[in-house]
Design an enzyme around this catalytic site. Structure first.
Site, PDB file in Angstrom:
ATOM      1  N   LYS A 109     -12.492  -2.113   7.019  1.00 12.15           N
ATOM      2  CA  LYS A 109     -11.810  -3.286   7.755  1.00 12.15           C
ATOM      3  C   LYS A 109     -11.671  -3.179   9.272  1.00 12.15           C
ATOM      4  CE  LYS A 109      -8.589  -3.510   4.065  1.00 12.15           C
ATOM      5  NZ  LYS A 109      -7.491  -3.109   2.841  1.00 12.15           N
TER       6      LYS A 109
ATOM      7  N   TRP B 181       1.159  -1.428   0.096  1.00 13.01           N
ATOM      8  CA  TRP B 181      -0.278  -0.035   0.272  1.00 13.01           C
ATOM      9  C   TRP B 181       0.875   1.195   0.176  1.00 13.01           C
ATOM     10  CZ3 TRP B 181      -4.495  -2.079  -2.292  1.00 13.01           C
ATOM     11  CH2 TRP B 181      -4.973  -2.246  -1.549  1.00 13.01           C
TER      12      TRP B 181
ATOM     13  N   ASP C 231      -2.190   6.279   6.668  1.00 11.09           N
ATOM     14  CA  ASP C 231      -2.814   6.002   5.628  1.00 11.09           C
ATOM     15  C   ASP C 231      -3.888   4.677   7.441  1.00 11.09           C
ATOM     16  OD1 ASP C 231      -3.960   3.304   4.616  1.00 11.09           O
ATOM     17  OD2 ASP C 231      -2.908   3.640   3.250  1.00 11.09           O
TER      18      ASP C 231
HETATM   19  C1  LIG Z   1      -7.222  -2.283   2.068  1.00  7.99           C
HETATM   20  C2  LIG Z   1      -6.355  -1.336   2.786  1.00  7.99           C
HETATM   21  C3  LIG Z   1      -6.143   0.111   1.591  1.00  7.99           C
HETATM   22  C4  LIG Z   1      -6.662  -0.348   0.112  1.00  7.99           C
HETATM   23  O1  LIG Z   1      -7.632   0.299   0.372  1.00  7.99           O
HETATM   24  P1  LIG Z   1      -9.582   0.325  -1.039  1.00  7.99           P
HETATM   25  O2  LIG Z   1     -10.503   0.659  -0.554  1.00  7.99           O
HETATM   26  O3  LIG Z   1      -9.150  -1.278  -1.556  1.00  7.99           O
HETATM   27  O4  LIG Z   1      -8.996   1.599  -1.698  1.00  7.99           O
HETATM   28  C5  LIG Z   1      -4.978   1.070   1.851  1.00  7.99           C
HETATM   29  N1  LIG Z   1      -4.680   1.186   2.173  1.00  7.99           N
HETATM   30  C6  LIG Z   1      -4.333  -0.021   3.184  1.00  7.99           C
HETATM   31  C7  LIG Z   1      -3.412  -0.192   4.868  1.00  7.99           C
HETATM   32  C8  LIG Z   1      -5.617  -0.565   3.308  1.00  7.99           C
HETATM   33  O5  LIG Z   1      -5.240  -2.286   4.576  1.00  7.99           O
END
Ligand SMILES: *Cc1c(COP(=O)(O)O)cnc(C)c1O
Length: 360
Positions: free
Chosen positions: A196, A102, A172
């Site tokens: 999540k 990511w 993030d």
């Molecule tokens: C799942 C995830 C993403 C991507 O999320 P999307 O909603 O599919 O764009 C980005 N960063 C982290 C840390 C993630 O766990």
């Protein structure tokens, strides 16, 4: 069919109480005679939902008044572009730490808009640790400093946030938001996909300090400009109405559990149960560096990967599903987000013990 023990990394298990509430309210929300999905986003009933979602979220995260909370679309991945488009506005450069897939994607996207300095990386060991950060490598003129607080695929997380001085820290937080206390004031901006720890895929929550708004690059599309969303209470266009409603139900549920501090204790207990077993097992072992272990995502393998496939197969046959590791790492991964009860982790550990005993 019975519900399974779902260890998916995302979208993932939701609290059963939330699903039941959504089911109850599906056809007729609060005597309106319609579903939340069928309502105008500007109706009184819907306004009450989004306002309550924001208020609950602010309360749970203790968001200070000088930060905006935005409910957006496009997933966390859109933020990989929105962050640089909106924040690369003084010196056109930013610092990033590369701790996985990511972070790599975030770096690649930001590099299209400015000069990106990767201050540290753990790529040399398939991202199984958090690199030590040397403040001397930080650029004091960077427009912001980006980290991924929890690395979903490798099961690592920061024990300590980097001290970036006056440079805004951007996080993030997709896979550990609301799982433990974070001091929002330490960040200029936080973003997290909902799928999540907060709800269904389709919503991305952004927390942004107000002074960082209003200086987006000229060519920033209107939909990607935070200021437009902030000025319109996340109603610059039709927001993901049902997804935000589900977030509200999850926030209510989390408040009922005692809030972030209370769920954090349960999360630590869950992770400890699993890690203690892995550390004492002759067959299974965890793959992340001990000191950087995540309490949300627990990757593990059988000795030399020999029994991984057999374990996954038998686990699934016993109702333990979505335990397969990410395609880039192999092995197994148990994602144990807020919605996973302690009893489910206990059942998984019991099953792993049994599997180990049967494969001596
Ligand atoms: C799942 C995830 C993403 C991507 O999320 P999307 O909603 O599919 O764009 C980005 N960063 C982290 C840390 C993630 O766990």
């Amino acid at each position: 069919m019975e519900r399974v023990y779902n260890f998916s990394a995302g979208p993932c298990a939701l609290p059963e109480a939330v699903l039941l509430k959504a089911q109850q309210e599906l056809l007729n929300y609060n005597h309106t005679g319609m579903s939340v999905m069928e309502m105008s986003h500007r109706s009184k009933d819907y306004m009450a939902i989004i306002e309550s979602a924001e208020q609950l979220f602010r309360e749970l995260m203790q968001v200070p008044d000088n930060y905006k909370v935005l409910f957006l679309q496009g997933g966390a991945s859109s933020q990989f572009a929105m962050v640089p488009l909106n924040l690369l506005n003084r010196n056109n450069k930013a610092d990033y730490v590369n701790t996985g897939v990511w972070a790599t994607k975030a770096i690649k996207e930001a590099s299209r808009y400015g000069k990106i300095n990767v201050v540290a990386s753990s790529e040399d060991k398939t991202f199984n640790y958090i690199p030590k950060l040397d403040q001397a490598a930080f650029d004091p003129d960077a427009d912001y400093f980006h980290i991924t607080t929890n690395n979903t695929i490798y099961g690592t997380r920061y024990n300590e946030l980097p001290d970036t001085g006056n440079v805004p820290l951007v996080g993030d937080m997709s896979s550990d938001i609301l799982s433990k206390y974070y001091d929002v004031k330490r960040f200029g901006l936080i973003y997290a996909g909902a799928q999540k720890n907060m709800g269904a895929a389709g919503v991305c929550v952004v927390i942004v300090r107000e002074d960082l708004l209003g200086n987006a690059m000229d060519f920033t599309p209107s939909m990607m400009n935070y200021k437009n969303h902030a000025d319109n209470g996340s109603m610059f266009n039709t927001p993901p109405t049902y997804g935000i409603y589900l977030c509200k139900l999850v926030y209510e549920w989390l408040k009922d559990q005692g809030g972030v501090a209370a769920i954090a204790e349960v999360n630590i207990e869950k992770a400890k149960l699993l890690y203690d077993f892995l550390d004492n097992s002759a067959l299974f072992s965890g793959t992340a560096a001990k000191e950087d272990r995540s309490i949300m995502n627990v990757p593990f393998i059988t000795k030399e990967h020999k029994l991984d496939d057999q374990f996954l197969k038998e686990a699934a046959a016993n109702g333990f599903v979505n335990l397969k590791g990410h395609r880039t790492t192999g092995g197994m991964r148990a994602s144990i987000y807020n919605a996973t009860p302690l009893s489910t982790v206990q059942k998984l550990v019991d099953f792993m013990k049994k599997f180990e005993a049967g494969n001596k």
